[in-house]
Design a protein around this motif. Structure first.
Motif, PDB file in Angstrom:
ATOM      1  N   GLY A   1      -0.015  -7.785   8.155  1.00  0.00           N
ATOM      2  CA  GLY A   1       0.991  -8.407   6.942  1.00  0.00           C
ATOM      3  C   GLY A   1       1.164  -7.700   5.927  1.00  0.00           C
ATOM      4  O   GLY A   1       2.278  -7.857   5.118  1.00  0.00           O
ATOM      5  N   ASP A   2       0.424  -6.456   5.567  1.00  0.00           N
ATOM      6  CA  ASP A   2       0.316  -5.451   4.445  1.00  0.00           C
ATOM      7  C   ASP A   2       1.831  -4.979   4.581  1.00  0.00           C
ATOM      8  O   ASP A   2       2.163  -4.488   5.717  1.00  0.00           O
ATOM      9  N   ARG A   3       2.463  -4.480   3.459  1.00  0.00           N
ATOM     10  CA  ARG A   3       3.610  -3.606   3.547  1.00  0.00           C
ATOM     11  C   ARG A   3       3.111  -2.271   3.241  1.00  0.00           C
ATOM     12  O   ARG A   3       2.112  -2.127   2.260  1.00  0.00           O
ATOM     13  N   ILE A   4       3.858  -1.259   3.844  1.00  0.00           N
ATOM     14  CA  ILE A   4       3.222   0.138   3.579  1.00  0.00           C
ATOM     15  C   ILE A   4       4.560   1.049   3.053  1.00  0.00           C
ATOM     16  O   ILE A   4       5.344   0.731   3.859  1.00  0.00           O
ATOM     17  N   ARG A   5       4.209   1.779   2.168  1.00  0.00           N
ATOM     18  CA  ARG A   5       5.395   2.679   1.571  1.00  0.00           C
ATOM     19  C   ARG A   5       4.838   3.957   1.608  1.00  0.00           C
ATOM     20  O   ARG A   5       4.010   4.174   1.062  1.00  0.00           O
ATOM     21  N   PHE A   6       5.704   5.008   2.267  1.00  0.00           N
ATOM     22  CA  PHE A   6       5.359   6.207   2.322  1.00  0.00           C
ATOM     23  C   PHE A   6       6.112   6.917   1.166  1.00  0.00           C
ATOM     24  O   PHE A   6       7.249   7.064   0.844  1.00  0.00           O
ATOM     25  N   VAL A   7       5.282   7.700   0.454  1.00  0.00           N
ATOM     26  CA  VAL A   7       5.808   8.416  -0.678  1.00  0.00           C
ATOM     27  C   VAL A   7       5.838   9.848  -0.754  1.00  0.00           C
ATOM     28  O   VAL A   7       4.538  10.484  -0.326  1.00  0.00           O
ATOM     29  N   VAL A   8       6.763  10.427  -1.072  1.00  0.00           N
ATOM     30  CA  VAL A   8       6.738  11.963  -0.805  1.00  0.00           C
ATOM     31  C   VAL A   8       6.137  12.663  -2.048  1.00  0.00           C
ATOM     32  O   VAL A   8       6.453  12.529  -3.107  1.00  0.00           O
ATOM     33  N   GLN A   9       4.880  13.159  -1.388  1.00  0.00           N
ATOM     34  CA  GLN A   9       4.087  13.912  -2.593  1.00  0.00           C
ATOM     35  C   GLN A   9       4.589  15.604  -2.521  1.00  0.00           C
ATOM     36  O   GLN A   9       4.721  16.130  -3.524  1.00  0.00           O
ATOM     37  N   GLU A  10       4.807  16.013  -1.347  1.00  0.00           N
ATOM     38  CA  GLU A  10       5.429  17.338  -1.315  1.00  0.00           C
ATOM     39  C   GLU A  10       6.237  17.519  -0.048  1.00  0.00           C
ATOM     40  O   GLU A  10       5.498  17.020   1.066  1.00  0.00           O
ATOM     41  N   LEU A  11       7.096  18.273   0.184  1.00  0.00           N
ATOM     42  CA  LEU A  11       7.780  18.819   1.388  1.00  0.00           C
ATOM     43  C   LEU A  11       7.513  20.185   1.526  1.00  0.00           C
ATOM     44  O   LEU A  11       7.935  21.052   0.674  1.00  0.00           O
ATOM     45  N   ILE A  12       6.844  20.784   2.586  1.00  0.00           N
ATOM     46  CA  ILE A  12       6.585  22.224   2.682  1.00  0.00           C
ATOM     47  C   ILE A  12       7.558  22.528   3.880  1.00  0.00           C
ATOM     48  O   ILE A  12       7.510  21.983   5.128  1.00  0.00           O
TER      49      ILE A  12
ATOM     50  N   SER B   1      10.774   7.702   4.612  1.00  0.00           N
ATOM     51  CA  SER B   1      10.018   7.477   3.197  1.00  0.00           C
ATOM     52  C   SER B   1      10.672   6.254   2.509  1.00  0.00           C
ATOM     53  O   SER B   1      10.222   5.675   1.720  1.00  0.00           O
ATOM     54  N   GLU B   2      11.856   5.960   3.281  1.00  0.00           N
ATOM     55  CA  GLU B   2      12.970   4.987   2.658  1.00  0.00           C
ATOM     56  C   GLU B   2      12.308   3.457   2.697  1.00  0.00           C
ATOM     57  O   GLU B   2      12.357   2.696   1.735  1.00  0.00           O
ATOM     58  N   PRO B   3      12.034   3.031   3.787  1.00  0.00           N
ATOM     59  CA  PRO B   3      11.679   1.556   3.968  1.00  0.00           C
ATOM     60  C   PRO B   3      10.260   1.296   3.554  1.00  0.00           C
ATOM     61  O   PRO B   3       9.346   2.081   3.475  1.00  0.00           O
ATOM     62  N   ASP B   4      10.316  -0.166   3.326  1.00  0.00           N
ATOM     63  CA  ASP B   4       8.620  -0.641   3.271  1.00  0.00           C
ATOM     64  C   ASP B   4       8.465  -1.004   4.889  1.00  0.00           C
ATOM     65  O   ASP B   4       9.277  -1.842   5.318  1.00  0.00           O
ATOM     66  N   TYR B   5       7.395  -0.602   5.354  1.00  0.00           N
ATOM     67  CA  TYR B   5       6.969  -0.725   6.673  1.00  0.00           C
ATOM     68  C   TYR B   5       5.964  -2.039   6.413  1.00  0.00           C
ATOM     69  O   TYR B   5       5.604  -2.680   5.535  1.00  0.00           O
ATOM     70  N   VAL B   6       6.037  -2.820   7.794  1.00  0.00           N
ATOM     71  CA  VAL B   6       4.951  -4.276   7.712  1.00  0.00           C
ATOM     72  C   VAL B   6       4.082  -3.867   8.917  1.00  0.00           C
ATOM     73  O   VAL B   6       4.185  -3.192   9.869  1.00  0.00           O
ATOM     74  N   ALA B   7       2.697  -3.829   8.589  1.00  0.00           N
ATOM     75  CA  ALA B   7       1.567  -3.689   9.665  1.00  0.00           C
ATOM     76  C   ALA B   7       1.632  -4.862  10.376  1.00  0.00           C
ATOM     77  O   ALA B   7       1.180  -6.082  10.093  1.00  0.00           O
ATOM     78  N   PHE B   8       1.927  -4.726  11.808  1.00  0.00           N
ATOM     79  CA  PHE B   8       2.061  -5.838  12.795  1.00  0.00           C
ATOM     80  C   PHE B   8       0.658  -6.216  13.098  1.00  0.00           C
ATOM     81  O   PHE B   8       0.209  -7.374  13.000  1.00  0.00           O
ATOM     82  N   ALA B   9      -0.158  -5.098  13.582  1.00  0.00           N
ATOM     83  CA  ALA B   9      -1.221  -5.332  14.058  1.00  0.00           C
ATOM     84  C   ALA B   9      -2.239  -4.061  14.042  1.00  0.00           C
ATOM     85  O   ALA B   9      -1.732  -2.871  13.497  1.00  0.00           O
TER      86      ALA B   9
ATOM     87  N   VAL C   1       0.774  -1.132  -0.010  1.00  0.00           N
ATOM     88  CA  VAL C   1       0.036  -0.193   0.111  1.00  0.00           C
ATOM     89  C   VAL C   1       0.857   1.250  -0.032  1.00  0.00           C
ATOM     90  O   VAL C   1       1.671   1.215   0.837  1.00  0.00           O
ATOM     91  N   GLU C   2       0.710   2.051  -1.171  1.00  0.00           N
ATOM     92  CA  GLU C   2       1.760   3.485  -1.204  1.00  0.00           C
ATOM     93  C   GLU C   2       0.717   4.542  -0.552  1.00  0.00           C
ATOM     94  O   GLU C   2      -0.490   4.511  -0.806  1.00  0.00           O
ATOM     95  N   ILE C   3       1.418   5.076   0.331  1.00  0.00           N
ATOM     96  CA  ILE C   3       0.828   6.351   1.056  1.00  0.00           C
ATOM     97  C   ILE C   3       1.563   7.557   0.552  1.00  0.00           C
ATOM     98  O   ILE C   3       2.487   7.740   0.921  1.00  0.00           O
ATOM     99  N   PRO C   4       0.660   8.299  -0.003  1.00  0.00           N
ATOM    100  CA  PRO C   4       1.205   9.699  -0.624  1.00  0.00           C
ATOM    101  C   PRO C   4       1.259  10.817   0.529  1.00  0.00           C
ATOM    102  O   PRO C   4       0.072  10.738   1.080  1.00  0.00           O
ATOM    103  N   VAL C   5       1.982  11.296   0.774  1.00  0.00           N
ATOM    104  CA  VAL C   5       2.405  12.217   1.594  1.00  0.00           C
ATOM    105  C   VAL C   5       2.994  13.909   1.663  1.00  0.00           C
ATOM    106  O   VAL C   5       3.907  13.889   0.775  1.00  0.00           O
ATOM    107  N   ILE C   6       2.086  14.680   2.234  1.00  0.00           N
ATOM    108  CA  ILE C   6       2.679  16.099   2.316  1.00  0.00           C
ATOM    109  C   ILE C   6       3.367  16.017   3.571  1.00  0.00           C
ATOM    110  O   ILE C   6       2.540  16.162   4.359  1.00  0.00           O
ATOM    111  N   TYR C   7       4.638  16.429   3.567  1.00  0.00           N
ATOM    112  CA  TYR C   7       5.156  16.521   4.972  1.00  0.00           C
ATOM    113  C   TYR C   7       5.418  18.021   5.255  1.00  0.00           C
ATOM    114  O   TYR C   7       5.581  18.873   4.338  1.00  0.00           O
ATOM    115  N   GLY C   8       5.535  18.268   6.436  1.00  0.00           N
ATOM    116  CA  GLY C   8       5.543  19.643   7.054  1.00  0.00           C
ATOM    117  C   GLY C   8       4.273  20.376   6.793  1.00  0.00           C
ATOM    118  O   GLY C   8       3.294  20.065   6.562  1.00  0.00           O
TER     119      GLY C   8
END
Length: 219
Positions: A207-218, A123-131, A90-97
Protein backbone atom coordinates in the motif's frame (compact mmCIF):
# COMPACT_ATOMS: atom_id res chain seq x y z
CA UNK A 1 -14.75 -3.89 -7.20
CA UNK A 2 -16.91 -5.86 -9.65
CA UNK A 3 -17.43 -9.51 -8.77
CA UNK A 4 -16.57 -10.34 -12.40
CA UNK A 5 -12.89 -10.47 -11.42
CA UNK A 6 -12.56 -14.25 -11.31
CA UNK A 7 -10.12 -16.37 -9.34
CA UNK A 8 -8.66 -19.83 -9.75
CA UNK A 9 -7.79 -22.00 -6.77
CA UNK A 10 -5.19 -24.75 -7.05
CA UNK A 11 -3.67 -27.22 -4.60
CA UNK A 12 -0.13 -26.57 -3.39
CA UNK A 13 0.71 -29.84 -1.71
CA UNK A 14 -1.63 -31.42 0.82
CA UNK A 15 -2.16 -28.46 3.12
CA UNK A 16 -2.10 -25.28 1.02
CA UNK A 17 -4.24 -23.60 -1.62
CA UNK A 18 -3.16 -20.92 -4.08
CA UNK A 19 -5.72 -18.28 -5.06
CA UNK A 20 -4.91 -16.37 -8.26
CA UNK A 21 -6.49 -14.01 -10.75
CA UNK A 22 -5.19 -13.11 -14.19
CA UNK A 23 -5.21 -9.90 -16.19
CA UNK A 24 -2.90 -6.89 -16.12
CA UNK A 25 -1.56 -5.60 -12.83
CA UNK A 26 -4.13 -3.37 -11.19
CA UNK A 27 -4.16 -1.49 -7.89
CA UNK A 28 -7.94 -2.00 -7.75
CA UNK A 29 -7.55 -5.77 -7.98
CA UNK A 30 -4.64 -5.82 -5.54
CA UNK A 31 -6.56 -3.74 -3.00
CA UNK A 32 -9.20 -6.46 -3.06
CA UNK A 33 -6.45 -8.98 -2.26
CA UNK A 34 -5.35 -6.81 0.67
CA UNK A 35 -8.85 -7.14 2.13
CA UNK A 36 -9.12 -10.81 1.15
CA UNK A 37 -5.86 -11.58 2.91
CA UNK A 38 -7.19 -10.20 6.19
CA UNK A 39 -10.51 -12.00 5.81
CA UNK A 40 -8.88 -15.35 5.06
CA UNK A 41 -6.79 -15.18 8.24
CA UNK A 42 -10.03 -15.38 10.26
CA UNK A 43 -11.29 -18.56 8.58
CA UNK A 44 -11.33 -21.74 10.68
CA UNK A 45 -8.64 -24.09 9.41
CA UNK A 46 -6.32 -21.38 8.09
CA UNK A 47 -2.84 -21.37 9.64
CA UNK A 48 -1.15 -18.65 7.62
CA UNK A 49 -1.54 -16.59 4.44
CA UNK A 50 1.12 -15.22 2.09
CA UNK A 51 0.13 -12.26 -0.05
CA UNK A 52 1.44 -12.04 -3.62
CA UNK A 53 0.66 -9.96 -6.68
CA UNK A 54 -2.93 -10.82 -7.59
CA UNK A 55 -2.52 -13.99 -5.55
CA UNK A 56 -2.81 -15.38 -2.04
CA UNK A 57 -1.27 -18.59 -0.71
CA UNK A 58 -3.40 -20.08 2.08
CA UNK A 59 -1.86 -22.64 4.46
CA UNK A 60 -4.30 -25.02 6.16
CA UNK A 61 -4.28 -27.14 9.29
CA UNK A 62 -3.63 -30.86 8.61
CA UNK A 63 -7.23 -31.76 9.48
CA UNK A 64 -8.81 -29.12 7.24
CA UNK A 65 -10.66 -30.45 4.19
CA UNK A 66 -9.13 -28.65 1.17
CA UNK A 67 -12.24 -29.17 -0.97
CA UNK A 68 -14.45 -27.54 1.66
CA UNK A 69 -11.96 -24.70 2.00
CA UNK A 70 -11.92 -24.12 -1.77
CA UNK A 71 -15.66 -23.49 -1.65
CA UNK A 72 -15.27 -21.12 1.32
CA UNK A 73 -12.47 -19.23 -0.37
CA UNK A 74 -14.49 -18.79 -3.56
CA UNK A 75 -17.52 -17.54 -1.63
CA UNK A 76 -15.38 -15.22 0.48
CA UNK A 77 -13.81 -13.70 -2.64
CA UNK A 78 -17.24 -12.86 -4.03
CA UNK A 79 -18.10 -11.01 -0.79
CA UNK A 80 -14.80 -9.17 -0.43
CA UNK A 81 -14.59 -5.48 -1.24
CA UNK A 82 -11.31 -3.61 -1.83
CA UNK A 83 -9.37 -2.41 1.18
CA UNK A 84 -7.90 1.04 0.65
CA UNK A 85 -4.57 1.46 2.42
CA UNK A 86 -3.36 4.96 3.17
CA UNK A 87 0.27 4.11 2.55
CA UNK A 88 3.28 6.33 3.06
CA UNK A 89 5.23 8.00 0.28
CA UNK A 90 8.80 6.65 0.28
CA UNK A 91 11.30 8.53 -1.85
CA UNK A 92 14.27 6.48 -3.07
CA UNK A 93 17.34 8.42 -4.26
CA UNK A 94 19.01 6.55 -7.11
CA UNK A 95 22.38 6.75 -8.83
CA UNK A 96 21.57 5.44 -12.31
CA UNK A 97 24.14 3.73 -14.54
CA UNK A 98 27.83 3.27 -13.88
CA UNK A 99 29.28 0.16 -12.26
CA UNK A 100 26.27 -0.25 -9.96
CA UNK A 101 23.80 0.19 -12.83
CA UNK A 102 25.56 -1.98 -15.34
CA UNK A 103 22.47 -3.03 -17.34
CA UNK A 104 21.12 0.46 -17.98
CA UNK A 105 22.55 0.92 -21.49
CA UNK A 106 21.67 -2.61 -22.58
CA UNK A 107 18.11 -2.24 -21.32
CA UNK A 108 17.78 1.10 -23.10
CA UNK A 109 18.87 -0.49 -26.38
CA UNK A 110 16.45 -3.41 -25.96
CA UNK A 111 13.58 -0.97 -25.38
CA UNK A 112 14.65 1.27 -28.30
CA UNK A 113 15.13 4.15 -25.89
CA UNK A 114 17.99 6.41 -24.89
CA UNK A 115 19.50 6.11 -21.41
CA UNK A 116 18.01 9.49 -20.52
CA UNK A 117 14.57 8.31 -21.62
CA UNK A 118 14.81 5.15 -19.50
CA UNK A 119 15.74 7.17 -16.43
CA UNK A 120 12.96 9.67 -17.07
CA UNK A 121 10.33 6.96 -17.56
CA UNK A 122 11.53 4.98 -14.53
CA UNK A 123 11.56 7.97 -12.18
CA UNK A 124 8.34 9.59 -13.43
CA UNK A 125 5.52 7.59 -11.76
CA UNK A 126 4.58 6.96 -8.17
CA UNK A 127 4.69 3.17 -7.79
CA UNK A 128 2.51 1.16 -5.43
CA UNK A 129 3.86 -1.68 -3.28
CA UNK A 130 1.53 -4.57 -4.12
CA UNK A 131 3.15 -7.16 -1.86
CA UNK A 132 6.39 -8.23 -0.19
CA UNK A 133 8.13 -11.41 -1.22
CA UNK A 134 11.10 -13.16 -2.81
CA UNK A 135 13.29 -11.97 0.08
CA UNK A 136 12.69 -9.98 3.29
CA UNK A 137 11.94 -6.35 2.47
CA UNK A 138 11.62 -6.84 -1.30
CA UNK A 139 8.51 -5.06 -2.58
CA UNK A 140 6.75 -6.00 -5.79
CA UNK A 141 5.90 -2.64 -7.35
CA UNK A 142 3.08 -1.81 -9.73
CA UNK A 143 2.98 1.26 -11.94
CA UNK A 144 6.05 0.99 -14.17
CA UNK A 145 5.72 2.47 -17.65
CA UNK A 146 5.04 -0.38 -20.11
CA UNK A 147 7.76 0.94 -22.44
CA UNK A 148 10.32 -0.35 -19.93
CA UNK A 149 8.97 -3.91 -19.89
CA UNK A 150 11.93 -6.24 -20.46
CA UNK A 151 12.24 -10.02 -20.09
CA UNK A 152 14.47 -11.08 -17.22
CA UNK A 153 18.08 -11.94 -17.95
CA UNK A 154 18.67 -15.26 -19.69
CA UNK A 155 21.59 -15.85 -17.31
CA UNK A 156 20.84 -14.74 -13.72
CA UNK A 157 23.65 -13.28 -11.65
CA UNK A 158 24.73 -15.25 -8.61
CA UNK A 159 25.08 -12.09 -6.55
CA UNK A 160 23.29 -8.75 -6.93
CA UNK A 161 24.11 -6.18 -4.29
CA UNK A 162 21.69 -4.87 -1.70
CA UNK A 163 20.21 -1.57 -2.85
CA UNK A 164 20.37 -2.42 -6.55
CA UNK A 165 17.49 -0.80 -8.45
CA UNK A 166 16.16 -3.38 -10.88
CA UNK A 167 13.64 -4.10 -13.63
CA UNK A 168 12.24 -7.54 -14.39
CA UNK A 169 9.42 -8.10 -16.84
CA UNK A 170 6.73 -5.47 -16.20
CA UNK A 171 7.96 -4.65 -12.70
CA UNK A 172 10.46 -2.42 -10.96
CA UNK A 173 12.03 -3.15 -7.60
CA UNK A 174 14.99 -2.77 -5.27
CA UNK A 175 17.09 -5.70 -4.05
CA UNK A 176 16.70 -5.69 -0.27
CA UNK A 177 19.48 -8.16 0.54
CA UNK A 178 22.45 -9.26 -1.56
CA UNK A 179 21.26 -12.34 -3.42
CA UNK A 180 21.06 -14.05 -6.82
CA UNK A 181 18.79 -12.29 -9.31
CA UNK A 182 17.82 -12.37 -12.96
CA UNK A 183 16.49 -8.81 -12.95
CA UNK A 184 18.26 -6.02 -14.85
CA UNK A 185 20.31 -3.68 -12.65
CA UNK A 186 19.90 -0.04 -13.69
CA UNK A 187 21.03 1.82 -10.57
CA UNK A 188 21.79 1.85 -6.87
CA UNK A 189 20.37 3.41 -3.71
CA UNK A 190 21.96 3.64 -0.27
CA UNK A 191 18.66 3.16 1.55
CA UNK A 192 18.29 0.03 3.67
CA UNK A 193 15.10 -1.91 2.94
CA UNK A 194 15.22 -4.50 5.70
CA UNK A 195 16.63 -4.29 9.22
CA UNK A 196 15.72 -7.20 11.47
CA UNK A 197 16.70 -5.19 14.57
CA UNK A 198 13.84 -2.71 14.09
CA UNK A 199 10.31 -3.15 15.36
CA UNK A 200 9.11 -2.73 11.76
CA UNK A 201 11.97 -4.39 9.84
CA UNK A 202 10.76 -3.62 6.30
CA UNK A 203 11.12 -0.09 4.95
CA UNK A 204 8.19 -0.64 2.60
CA UNK A 205 4.80 -2.19 3.33
CA UNK A 206 1.92 -3.12 0.98
CA UNK A 207 0.00 0.00 0.00
CA UNK A 208 2.99 2.34 0.29
CA UNK A 209 3.80 4.61 -2.63
CA UNK A 210 7.35 4.66 -3.94
CA UNK A 211 9.01 7.44 -5.91
CA UNK A 212 12.45 7.00 -7.47
CA UNK A 213 14.42 10.26 -7.36
CA UNK A 214 17.34 10.85 -9.73
CA UNK A 215 20.38 11.54 -7.56
CA UNK A 216 22.89 11.13 -10.37
CA UNK A 217 23.17 9.62 -13.85
CA UNK A 218 26.52 8.09 -14.75
CA UNK A 219 26.77 7.64 -18.51
Amino acid sequence: MPSSVSISISHMGATALLVQSGGPLSVDVQSRYWAYDQACKALEGVVETVLGMHSLLVYLTPDCDPMRMKVELEQLWQRTKPRQIEGRLVEIPVIYGGETGMDLSELADSCSLSVDEVVALHSEPDYVAFALGSQPGFAYLGGMNSRLTTPRRAQPRLSVQEGSVVIGGAQAGVIAKTSPSGWHVIGKTELSFFDETKQSPSLIMPGDRIRFVVQELIA
